[in-house]
Design a protein around this motif. Structure first.
Motif, short mmCIF file in Angstrom:
data_model
loop_
_atom_site.label_atom_id
_atom_site.label_comp_id
_atom_site.label_asym_id
_atom_site.label_seq_id
_atom_site.Cartn_x
_atom_site.Cartn_y
_atom_site.Cartn_z
N GLY A 38 0.79 -1.24 0.00
CA GLY A 38 0.00 0.00 0.00
C GLY A 38 0.81 1.27 0.00
N ARG A 39 2.08 1.22 -0.43
CA ARG A 39 2.92 2.41 -0.33
C ARG A 39 2.45 3.54 -1.25
NH1 ARG A 39 7.50 -0.89 -2.72
NH2 ARG A 39 7.17 -0.64 -4.94
N GLU A 40 1.81 3.21 -2.36
CA GLU A 40 1.34 4.28 -3.24
C GLU A 40 0.12 5.02 -2.68
OE1 GLU A 40 -0.22 0.34 -4.66
OE2 GLU A 40 1.79 1.12 -4.49
N TYR A 41 -0.50 4.42 -1.64
CA TYR A 41 -1.67 5.06 -1.01
C TYR A 41 -1.31 5.67 0.34
CZ TYR A 41 -3.92 2.12 -4.48
OH TYR A 41 -4.27 1.51 -5.65
N TYR A 44 -2.83 8.92 1.63
CA TYR A 44 -4.24 8.94 2.01
C TYR A 44 -4.48 8.37 3.41
CZ TYR A 44 -4.84 9.69 -2.98
OH TYR A 44 -4.75 10.18 -4.26
N SER A 45 -3.43 8.01 4.12
CA SER A 45 -3.62 7.39 5.44
C SER A 45 -4.13 8.41 6.45
CB SER A 45 -2.30 6.78 5.94
OG SER A 45 -1.41 7.79 6.33
N SER A 55 -12.61 6.05 1.09
CA SER A 55 -12.32 5.26 2.28
C SER A 55 -11.43 4.05 1.97
CB SER A 55 -13.61 4.80 2.96
OG SER A 55 -14.36 3.99 2.08
N ILE A 56 -11.53 3.50 0.76
CA ILE A 56 -10.68 2.37 0.39
C ILE A 56 -9.22 2.83 0.29
CG2 ILE A 56 -10.17 0.69 -1.42
CD1 ILE A 56 -13.16 0.64 -2.02
N LEU A 57 -9.02 4.03 -0.28
CA LEU A 57 -7.68 4.58 -0.34
C LEU A 57 -7.12 4.84 1.05
CD1 LEU A 57 -8.01 7.15 -3.27
CD2 LEU A 57 -6.96 4.89 -3.33
N GLN A 58 -7.97 5.33 1.94
CA GLN A 58 -7.54 5.60 3.30
C GLN A 58 -7.17 4.31 4.02
OE1 GLN A 58 -10.22 8.05 5.50
NE2 GLN A 58 -9.01 7.91 7.38
N ALA A 59 -7.93 3.26 3.85
CA ALA A 59 -7.62 1.97 4.46
C ALA A 59 -6.31 1.41 3.94
CB ALA A 59 -8.76 0.98 4.21
N SER A 60 -6.08 1.53 2.64
CA SER A 60 -4.81 1.08 2.07
C SER A 60 -3.64 1.92 2.59
CB SER A 60 -4.84 1.14 0.55
OG SER A 60 -5.83 0.27 0.04
N GLY A 61 -3.84 3.21 2.71
CA GLY A 61 -2.80 4.09 3.26
C GLY A 61 -2.51 3.78 4.72
N ASP A 62 -3.57 3.46 5.48
CA ASP A 62 -3.38 3.08 6.89
C ASP A 62 -2.57 1.79 7.01
OD1 ASP A 62 -4.73 5.31 7.75
OD2 ASP A 62 -6.63 4.26 8.08
N LYS A 63 -2.82 0.84 6.11
CA LYS A 63 -2.04 -0.41 6.13
C LYS A 63 -0.58 -0.13 5.81
CE LYS A 63 -5.77 -3.56 4.97
NZ LYS A 63 -6.29 -4.51 3.98
N TYR A 65 1.01 2.70 6.34
CA TYR A 65 1.58 3.41 7.50
C TYR A 65 1.85 2.44 8.65
CZ TYR A 65 2.32 6.91 11.08
OH TYR A 65 2.87 7.66 12.07
N THR A 66 0.94 1.49 8.84
CA THR A 66 1.15 0.46 9.85
C THR A 66 2.39 -0.37 9.50
OG1 THR A 66 -1.23 0.35 10.23
CG2 THR A 66 0.08 -1.48 11.04
N GLY A 67 2.62 -0.60 8.23
CA GLY A 67 3.82 -1.31 7.79
C GLY A 67 5.09 -0.54 8.14
N ILE A 68 5.06 0.78 7.95
CA ILE A 68 6.23 1.60 8.31
C ILE A 68 6.51 1.54 9.80
CG2 ILE A 68 7.07 3.98 8.48
CD1 ILE A 68 5.77 4.55 5.81
#
Length: 135
Positions: A38-41, A44-45, A55-63, A65-68
């Motif tokens: 999800g790094r390209e999103y 949008y986190s 909201s799908i972009l935000q969820a992907s961005g949150d994932k 960010y959680t990875g970082i």
């Protein structure tokens, strides 16, 4: 429980090291995969303000960010397990050394007591022989 304390401390250090190493590497792999998906999103986190309409972009961005965050914490776990295990293992070596020195000194004390007993019995025998010769 209180015997071989140095060996138990060294085993605890090994367990801490290997547990931290295995869990840290697994956590790092999972976090890298999560970030890569999800790094390209990431923009949008929720941490960067989020996106109200996507909201799908935000969820992907949150994932992502959680990875970082997982990458940072897994590196901290790896480093702390190494930094904790080395001094703890060294302390176990010191305790083992002093346990062995204590056992050696107790053996020496027992040997000294036995030697003193032998010397005292020899002295008693010599004094008795001297008394018998005088008679």
């Amino acid at each position: 429980m209180f015997s071989n304390c140095g060996g138990k401390i060294k085993n605890l250090a090994k367990i801490i090291f290997w547990f931290g190493l295995i869990v840290g590497v697994l956590w790092l792999i999972v976090s890298l995969a999560q970030y890569a998906n999800g790094r390209e999103y990431l923009e949008y986190s929720s941490a960067y303000g989020g996106s109200s309409s996507y909201s799908i972009l935000q969820a992907s961005g949150d994932k992502a960010y959680t990875g970082i965050v997982g990458i940072y914490y897994s590196i901290i776990l790896l480093a702390s397990s190494i930094v904790t295990a080395w001094p703890l293992y060294g302390f176990g070596i010191i305790v083992t050394h002093f346990e062995n020195a204590s056992e050696i000194s107790m053996l020496e004390a027992d040997t000294n007591i036995q030697i003193e007993e032998i010397i005292s019995t020899e002295e008693i025998r010599h004094t008795e022989e001297a008394k018998n010769e005088e008679l």
